[in-house]
Design a protein around this motif. Structure first.
Motif, short mmCIF file in Angstrom:
data_model
loop_
_atom_site.label_atom_id
_atom_site.label_comp_id
_atom_site.label_asym_id
_atom_site.label_seq_id
_atom_site.Cartn_x
_atom_site.Cartn_y
_atom_site.Cartn_z
N GLU A 271 3.22 -6.43 3.29
CA GLU A 271 3.04 -6.67 1.85
C GLU A 271 3.00 -5.29 1.21
O GLU A 271 2.11 -4.49 1.48
N THR B 67 2.39 -3.23 -2.00
CA THR B 67 1.69 -3.49 -3.26
C THR B 67 2.46 -2.90 -4.45
O THR B 67 2.93 -1.77 -4.39
N ARG C 72 1.67 -1.38 -6.93
CA ARG C 72 0.70 -0.53 -7.63
C ARG C 72 1.22 0.87 -7.80
O ARG C 72 0.52 1.73 -8.33
N THR D 27 -0.08 -7.45 -5.13
CA THR D 27 -0.60 -7.02 -6.43
C THR D 27 0.35 -7.40 -7.56
O THR D 27 0.55 -6.62 -8.51
N PHE E 193 -9.75 -13.41 -1.88
CA PHE E 193 -9.92 -12.00 -2.19
C PHE E 193 -10.97 -11.79 -3.28
O PHE E 193 -10.93 -12.51 -4.28
N GLY F 118 -11.47 -5.75 2.68
CA GLY F 118 -12.52 -5.42 3.64
C GLY F 118 -12.28 -5.96 5.04
O GLY F 118 -13.16 -5.90 5.89
N GLY G 179 -4.51 -6.96 5.28
CA GLY G 179 -5.34 -5.81 4.96
C GLY G 179 -4.62 -4.50 5.14
O GLY G 179 -3.56 -4.44 5.77
C1 3PG Z 1 -5.32 -6.05 -1.58
O1 3PG Z 1 -4.44 -5.40 -2.11
O2 3PG Z 1 -5.22 -7.24 -1.34
C2 3PG Z 1 -6.59 -5.36 -1.19
O3 3PG Z 1 -6.78 -4.21 -1.93
C3 3PG Z 1 -6.60 -5.02 0.25
O4 3PG Z 1 -7.88 -4.81 0.63
P1 3PG Z 1 -8.20 -3.76 1.77
O5 3PG Z 1 -7.66 -2.43 1.33
O6 3PG Z 1 -9.70 -3.77 1.88
O7 3PG Z 1 -7.53 -4.23 3.05
#
Ligand code: 3PG
Length: 205
Positions: A36, A38, A40, A63, A125, A153, A173
């Motif tokens: 995945e 992101t 961002r 994201t 989440f 987490g 994660g």
């Molecule tokens: C996400 O993008 O879903 C979370 O920020 C991932 O969380 P993590 O960095 O604690 O794995």
């Protein structure tokens, strides 16, 4: 395409698209050919395009917070979409594009709204802040057909607790692709973390 075949989805934040190819090769060679990416960073769309070209890779966009991003991600090659929360217009756009989407759901109301949109697999989440495995077990009781992909987490030290729940097909994660290893080009270090995680899945039988 079974997004949950390996029971783990690495989440990656890529700032430099030059890291995309070696990262995808590392994931394939380590036995976890899915990511995945992101949405961002400026490099996200290009990284999705590059990683999607690597044979065997399944690449999704994370994201995703607007319907436009769904369209852009799919144009870039994303085969699945993950959103931190539930928005009907985002889910509908993904469905229009014919791509699976995991919207973030944390309450019974979220899950019921997802069900109304035809979604039975959701992202849970931030999993650690909302009770961990016990939180999912409690939330899932009235929703027998809903599956949860915990994120936030999750790590090598707690992933097994999530994966032992029948309603959890996979965890996601960022712990396998930490920024410091990506930025220093330590792909062997990333491969070691991926193999460790796959070993934990294998140990669950
Ligand atoms: C996400 O993008 O879903 C979370 O920020 C991932 O969380 P993590 O960095 O604690 O794995």
């Amino acid at each position: 395409m079974d997004l949950f075949a390996h029971r783990i989805i690495p989440i990656v934040v890529i700032h430099d698209a030059e890291d995309a190819y070696p990262l995808a090769r590392t994931l394939v060679e380590a036995g976890l050919p899915i990511a995945e990416v992101t949405f961002r960073t400026e490099a996200a769309a290009e990284s999705i395009a590059i990683m999607s070209e690597v044979e065997g890779m399944t690449v999704g966009a994370g994201t995703v917070v607007t319907p436009d991003q769904v369209e852009f991600a799919v144009e870039s090659g994303a085969q699945f979409l993950i959103s931190p929360g539930l928005r009907a217009d985002i889910v509908r756009e993904a469905q229009l594009q014919g791509k699976p989407i995991l919207p973030g759901c944390i309450t019974p109301g979220d899950i019921m709204a997802a069900q109304a949109l035809g979604i039975n697999t959701v992202k849970f989440f931030p999993a650690d802040r909302f009770g961990g495995p016990e939180g999912i077990a409690g939330l899932s009781a009235p929703f027998a057909t809903t599956q949860f992909v915990p994120t936030g987490g999750v790590s090598a030290s707690n992933m097994a607790g999530y994966l032992r729940l029948p309603c959890v097909p996979a965890v996601a994660g960022s712990w396998m692709v930490p920024q410091h290893l990506l930025e220093t080009g330590d792909f062997d270090g990333i491969a070691a973390l991926v193999r460790e995680a796959l070993g934990i899945v294998a140990s669950l039988g």
